[in-house]
Design a protein around this motif. Structure first.
Motif, PDB file in Angstrom:
ATOM      1  N   ARG A  94      48.134   8.359   8.814  1.00 40.49           N
ATOM      2  CA  ARG A  94      47.692   9.708   9.134  1.00 40.49           C
ATOM      3  C   ARG A  94      46.199   9.930   8.906  1.00 40.49           C
ATOM      4  NH1 ARG A  94      51.218  10.792   5.179  1.00 40.49           N
ATOM      5  NH2 ARG A  94      50.316  10.603   3.124  1.00 40.49           N
ATOM      6  N   ARG A  96      44.163   8.318  10.619  1.00 45.93           N
ATOM      7  CA  ARG A  96      43.652   8.159  11.981  1.00 45.93           C
ATOM      8  C   ARG A  96      44.654   8.787  12.942  1.00 45.93           C
ATOM      9  NH1 ARG A  96      44.673   3.252  12.144  1.00 45.93           N
ATOM     10  NH2 ARG A  96      45.013   3.120   9.924  1.00 45.93           N
ATOM     11  N   LEU A  97      44.490  10.056  13.223  1.00 43.76           N
ATOM     12  CA  LEU A  97      45.451  10.742  14.083  1.00 43.76           C
ATOM     13  C   LEU A  97      45.056  10.611  15.547  1.00 43.76           C
ATOM     14  CD1 LEU A  97      46.658  14.056  12.471  1.00 43.76           C
ATOM     15  CD2 LEU A  97      47.875  11.952  12.901  1.00 43.76           C
ATOM     16  N   VAL A  98      46.079  10.523  16.396  1.00 45.97           N
ATOM     17  CA  VAL A  98      45.830  10.382  17.825  1.00 45.97           C
ATOM     18  C   VAL A  98      46.251  11.654  18.549  1.00 45.97           C
ATOM     19  CG1 VAL A  98      46.264   8.989  19.876  1.00 45.97           C
ATOM     20  CG2 VAL A  98      46.362   7.941  17.624  1.00 45.97           C
ATOM     21  N   PHE A 100      47.102  12.647  22.383  1.00 47.63           N
ATOM     22  CA  PHE A 100      47.346  11.963  23.650  1.00 47.63           C
ATOM     23  C   PHE A 100      47.026  12.855  24.848  1.00 47.63           C
ATOM     24  CE2 PHE A 100      50.102  10.168  20.428  1.00 47.63           C
ATOM     25  CZ  PHE A 100      49.925   8.810  20.596  1.00 47.63           C
ATOM     26  N   ALA A 104      52.188  15.498  23.638  1.00 46.59           N
ATOM     27  CA  ALA A 104      53.208  14.770  22.885  1.00 46.59           C
ATOM     28  C   ALA A 104      53.841  15.713  21.873  1.00 46.59           C
ATOM     29  CB  ALA A 104      52.601  13.562  22.208  1.00 46.59           C
ATOM     30  N   LEU A 105      53.793  16.999  22.154  1.00 38.71           N
ATOM     31  CA  LEU A 105      54.400  17.976  21.244  1.00 38.71           C
ATOM     32  C   LEU A 105      55.907  17.807  21.278  1.00 38.71           C
ATOM     33  CD1 LEU A 105      52.271  21.112  22.123  1.00 38.71           C
ATOM     34  CD2 LEU A 105      52.055  19.620  20.145  1.00 38.71           C
ATOM     35  N   PHE A 106      56.560  18.127  20.155  1.00 36.88           N
ATOM     36  CA  PHE A 106      58.005  17.954  20.055  1.00 36.88           C
ATOM     37  C   PHE A 106      58.728  19.208  20.546  1.00 36.88           C
ATOM     38  CE2 PHE A 106      56.664  15.355  16.152  1.00 36.88           C
ATOM     39  CZ  PHE A 106      56.483  14.223  16.923  1.00 36.88           C
ATOM     40  N   PRO A 107      59.524  19.078  21.591  1.00 36.00           N
ATOM     41  CA  PRO A 107      60.166  20.266  22.156  1.00 36.00           C
ATOM     42  C   PRO A 107      61.231  20.884  21.247  1.00 36.00           C
ATOM     43  CG  PRO A 107      60.904  18.297  23.302  1.00 36.00           C
ATOM     44  CD  PRO A 107      59.825  17.872  22.362  1.00 36.00           C
ATOM     45  N   LEU A 109      60.794  21.625  18.192  1.00 36.83           N
ATOM     46  CA  LEU A 109      60.133  22.480  17.204  1.00 36.83           C
ATOM     47  C   LEU A 109      59.302  23.522  17.937  1.00 36.83           C
ATOM     48  CD1 LEU A 109      58.800  19.685  14.813  1.00 36.83           C
ATOM     49  CD2 LEU A 109      60.799  21.128  14.459  1.00 36.83           C
ATOM     50  N   ASP A 110      59.086  24.677  17.293  1.00 34.84           N
ATOM     51  CA  ASP A 110      58.186  25.654  17.906  1.00 34.84           C
ATOM     52  C   ASP A 110      56.737  25.257  17.594  1.00 34.84           C
ATOM     53  OD1 ASP A 110      57.854  26.373  15.277  1.00 34.84           O
ATOM     54  OD2 ASP A 110      59.027  28.201  15.399  1.00 34.84           O
ATOM     55  N   PHE A 117      54.444  19.541  11.252  1.00 31.70           N
ATOM     56  CA  PHE A 117      55.090  18.225  11.196  1.00 31.70           C
ATOM     57  C   PHE A 117      54.298  17.217  10.362  1.00 31.70           C
ATOM     58  CE2 PHE A 117      56.194  13.986  12.511  1.00 31.70           C
ATOM     59  CZ  PHE A 117      57.562  14.041  12.648  1.00 31.70           C
ATOM     60  N   GLY A 118      52.998  17.084  10.688  1.00 23.39           N
ATOM     61  CA  GLY A 118      52.179  16.120   9.963  1.00 23.39           C
ATOM     62  C   GLY A 118      51.931  16.549   8.522  1.00 23.39           C
ATOM     63  N   LEU A 121      54.462  15.598   5.958  1.00 25.25           N
ATOM     64  CA  LEU A 121      54.439  14.200   5.526  1.00 25.25           C
ATOM     65  C   LEU A 121      53.346  13.944   4.504  1.00 25.25           C
ATOM     66  CD1 LEU A 121      55.178  12.749   9.004  1.00 25.25           C
ATOM     67  CD2 LEU A 121      56.379  12.051   6.952  1.00 25.25           C
ATOM     68  N   ARG A 166      47.697  20.435  15.631  1.00 25.45           N
ATOM     69  CA  ARG A 166      48.589  19.500  14.953  1.00 25.45           C
ATOM     70  C   ARG A 166      47.821  18.271  14.472  1.00 25.45           C
ATOM     71  NH1 ARG A 166      53.795  16.653  17.805  1.00 25.45           N
ATOM     72  NH2 ARG A 166      52.204  15.423  18.848  1.00 25.45           N
TER      73      ARG A 166
ATOM     74  N   ILE B 146      56.399   8.339  23.597  1.00 21.67           N
ATOM     75  CA  ILE B 146      55.236   9.038  23.080  1.00 21.67           C
ATOM     76  C   ILE B 146      55.567   9.871  21.838  1.00 21.67           C
ATOM     77  CG2 ILE B 146      55.476  11.072  24.559  1.00 21.67           C
ATOM     78  CD1 ILE B 146      52.212  10.416  24.778  1.00 21.67           C
ATOM     79  N   TYR B 147      56.809  10.349  21.732  1.00 17.03           N
ATOM     80  CA  TYR B 147      57.193  11.108  20.528  1.00 17.03           C
ATOM     81  C   TYR B 147      57.136  10.208  19.305  1.00 17.03           C
ATOM     82  CZ  TYR B 147      59.039  14.681  23.707  1.00 17.03           C
ATOM     83  OH  TYR B 147      59.181  15.627  24.671  1.00 17.03           O
ATOM     84  N   THR B 153      51.660   8.062  14.107  1.00  9.29           N
ATOM     85  CA  THR B 153      50.280   8.301  13.669  1.00  9.29           C
ATOM     86  C   THR B 153      50.216   9.432  12.645  1.00  9.29           C
ATOM     87  OG1 THR B 153      49.611   9.929  15.305  1.00  9.29           O
ATOM     88  CG2 THR B 153      49.434   7.626  15.941  1.00  9.29           C
ATOM     89  N   MET B 154      51.248  10.253  12.591  1.00  7.80           N
ATOM     90  CA  MET B 154      51.246  11.300  11.565  1.00  7.80           C
ATOM     91  C   MET B 154      51.893  10.802  10.270  1.00  7.80           C
ATOM     92  SD  MET B 154      51.765  14.879  13.602  1.00  7.80           S
ATOM     93  CE  MET B 154      52.858  14.393  14.889  1.00  7.80           C
ATOM     94  N   ARG B 249      65.159  26.088  23.864  1.00  4.84           N
ATOM     95  CA  ARG B 249      64.121  25.303  23.203  1.00  4.84           C
ATOM     96  C   ARG B 249      63.433  24.350  24.160  1.00  4.84           C
ATOM     97  NH1 ARG B 249      63.309  25.117  17.492  1.00  4.84           N
ATOM     98  NH2 ARG B 249      62.266  27.088  17.473  1.00  4.84           N
TER      99      ARG B 249
END
Ligand SMILES: Nc1ncnc2c1ncn2[C@@H]1O[C@H](COP(=O)(O)OP(=O)(O)O)[C@@H](O)[C@H]1O
Ligand SMILES: [Mg+2]
Lengths: 277, 254
Positions: A94, A96-98, A100, A104-107, A109-110, A117-118, A121, A166, B146-147, B153-154, B249
């Motif tokens: 973490r 070195r965050l990428v 894209f 690449a957001l997670f559907p 989650l809002d 998310f990060g 961790l 993010r 990609i997910y 990376t996180m 969602r």
């Protein structure tokens, strides 16, 4: 810290150069495809200083994403190595965050959940801290009102803003951005250039930014590195010493961009000539 | 509201048609009882507790088998998605067994377990398990890479990656697999209850079976109605809310 200062004696200048944050040493990578082996990167060497903003420009398919993924630790080079703070990069992490190109957001989650998310961790934070930090970055990208929004309800520009929040929230020292604004309209992009420069100036991040848009590169980078395809090599380097914040429509900037564009085209032609032979 | 009205009208029309067919004596009343007789049976069975008891027993068998199927199927699906060796072995077996109509398990279950609860449980588990395995496997394989890369990376890895990224990303597939598993479990349990005539607990399937033995058509039709209604309720109460949550969602159209 500003680099590539005015002039002065060589020793003075050397003393001023901070140790590199990222060092890419002789990195090569090839892919086996159905139509043979593609040499995506050919002995690339490059160093990026702490808090420097470096842009990689090149036609698509010349290996920019591959290089970024190797710096991130998502892919392994065939030979050569990448050092971050002097230590070899072997796995993603973490610091070195990428970010894209496609969202690449997670559907599931809002918007807020994605920014969190990060942070979740990261050890040594209370949940209260995490929430505060996430909200702070959502505010920074102007999306406070949308923290509860589902990802699909956001426009393309808003999605990339959430993705930026993010990526920034865990406070990585290095940010790797792979054509993050390529899919956006010009107006949204211009806003984001402003936002990104402001964030970079205030948070002192080291940024490696990949793009095929020459003007974008000239607007954002301290240095623009030109990539040539087949095999992927760094062909030329352009320092950009214009004052910040820079406006993409600035005349000086346009002049720099057209010089880079010219170089880009010229080796496009030599390649075409080589193929014709 | 308008949709509800139309639906009610539709079912009222069906009952009216049934009533008309009964009065017109198209079939013998033994084969086609009046709606009123069926309602009367339902009322009696509800009052003396038969119906409640049978439903309870059936639901207990169904839920037990279904839960075992899911608890076993999810990890198996994860294994087959994660390691090639499991995909080639367990995955292939699951694919094959999933195509087997679940009633085909009944003869085997009867020979192995006799006329027992275990036989019915076995049939229900076999009906559920394989479709959950397949759906989990498919779901995990369809998670956009990609997910995973973004999460890596996180700093996400191993268990965090599985529980916070891969499973949630595969959820739409897993839920549709669970729904299919439910349908299979329900079908296979009815088959099992009709064939496995044990005396320890009368489920809806057994009521149906004895309705046939006694030529009590009102009982047969009434129990069939109850089975249909339970199926509908399960869908409306359990699966529909989950699915509409996922659609909201993910932004997919229902
Ligand atoms: N996973 C892969 N498998 C096979 N070939 C690949 C893979 N990734 C990239 N390549 C090839 O490597 C070259 C560089 O790709 P990439 O780094 O994505 O270029 P860019 O980002 O500059 O458009 C291209 O020719 C591409 O086809
Ligand atoms: Mg690319």
């Amino acid at each position: 810290m500003i680099f590539r200062h005015k002039t002065g004696s060589v020793t003075e200048e050397l003393a001023l150069i901070p140790p590199s944050k990222l060092a890419i040493e002789n990195v090569s990578k090839s892919f086996r495809t159905s139509s043979g082996t593609v040499l995506a990167l050919d002995r690339i060497s490059l160093s990026v200083a702490e808090a420097e903003f470096v842009c990689l420009v090149g036609a698509s398919g010349c290996g920019k994403s591959t290089l970024l993924n190797i710096i991130a630790g998502l892919e392994k080079p065939d030979s050569g190595r990448v050092l971050a703070d002097g230590k070899p990069v072997t796995t993603p992490g973490r610091e070195r965050l990428v970010m894209f190109q496609e969202s690449a957001l997670f559907p599931w989650l809002d918007a807020l959940g994605n920014v969190l998310f990060g942070l979740k961790l990261k050890p040594n934070l209370t949940n209260r801290d995490r929430l505060d930090v996430a909200r702070y970055y959502l505010e920074l990208v102007g999306l406070t009102r949308f923290e509860r929004a589902n990802i699909h309800e956001l426009s393309g520009g808003m999605k990339q803003r959430v993705a930026l929040a993010r990526a920034l929230a865990p406070n990585p020292r290095v940010l790797l951005m792979d054509e993050p604004f390529a899919a956006l309209d010009a107006l949204t992009r211009e806003q984001l250039y402003g936002d990104l420069q402001q964030i970079w100036t205030s948070r002192r991040k080291t940024i490696v930014f990949v793009t095929h848009n020459v003007r974008e590169a000239a607007c954002l980078g301290d240095r623009v590195l030109l990539f040539s395809p087949h095999p992927g090599r760094i062909q030329e380097e352009f320092p950009i010493d214009l004052p910040r914040p820079r406006d993409i429509n600035n005349v000086d900037l346009a002049a720099r961009a057209s010089r880079i564009m010219h170089a880009l085209k010229s080796f496009g032609q030599t390649e075409a000539a080589a193929v014709a032979k | 509201m308008k949709r509800l009205g139309l639906a009610i009208l539709f079912f009222a029309f069906l009952v009216a048609l049934w009533e008309w067919a009964f009065r017109a004596r198209i079939w013998s009343p033994v084969l086609l009882p009046a709606p009123e007789q069926v309602a009367q049976y339902l009322k009696n069975a509800a009052e003396d507790g038969t119906l409640f008891h049978a439903t309870l027993i059936t639901m207990r068998r169904l839920l037990t088998g279904y839960l075992i199927g899911i608890i076993g199927g999810l990890p198996l699906g994860l294994l087959t998605a994660r390691w090639k060796i499991f995909h080639d072995t367990i995955g292939t077996m699951a694919l094959g067994l999933q195509t087997l109509p679940s009633v085909c398990w009944v003869p085997l279950a009867l020979l192995w377990f006799g006329q027992s609860e275990a036989a019915m449980l076995f049939v229900v588990v076999m009906g559920t398990l394989w479709s959950v395995v397949i759906a989990t496997d498919t779901g995990v394989r369809n998670v956009p890479p990609i997910y995973r890369r973004a999460a890596l990376t996180m700093g996400s890895k191993r268990l965090h990656m599985w529980f916070r990224v891969i499973l949630p990303a595969a959820l739409p597939f897993i839920v549709s697999g669970m729904k299919q598993g439910w349908a299979f479990a329900w079908r296979s349990l009815m088959a099992a209850e009709i064939f496995v005539t044990i005396l320890t607990g009368f489920g809806l399937g057994q009521l149906l079976h004895y309705g046939r033995e006694l030529s009590a058509m009102d009982q047969v039709i009434a129990i069939m109605l109850v089975i249909v209604v339970i199926g509908l309720l399960a869908d409306k109460i359990f699966f529909s809310p989950i699915e509409s949550f996922l659609h909201r969602r993910w932004g997919t159209s229902p």
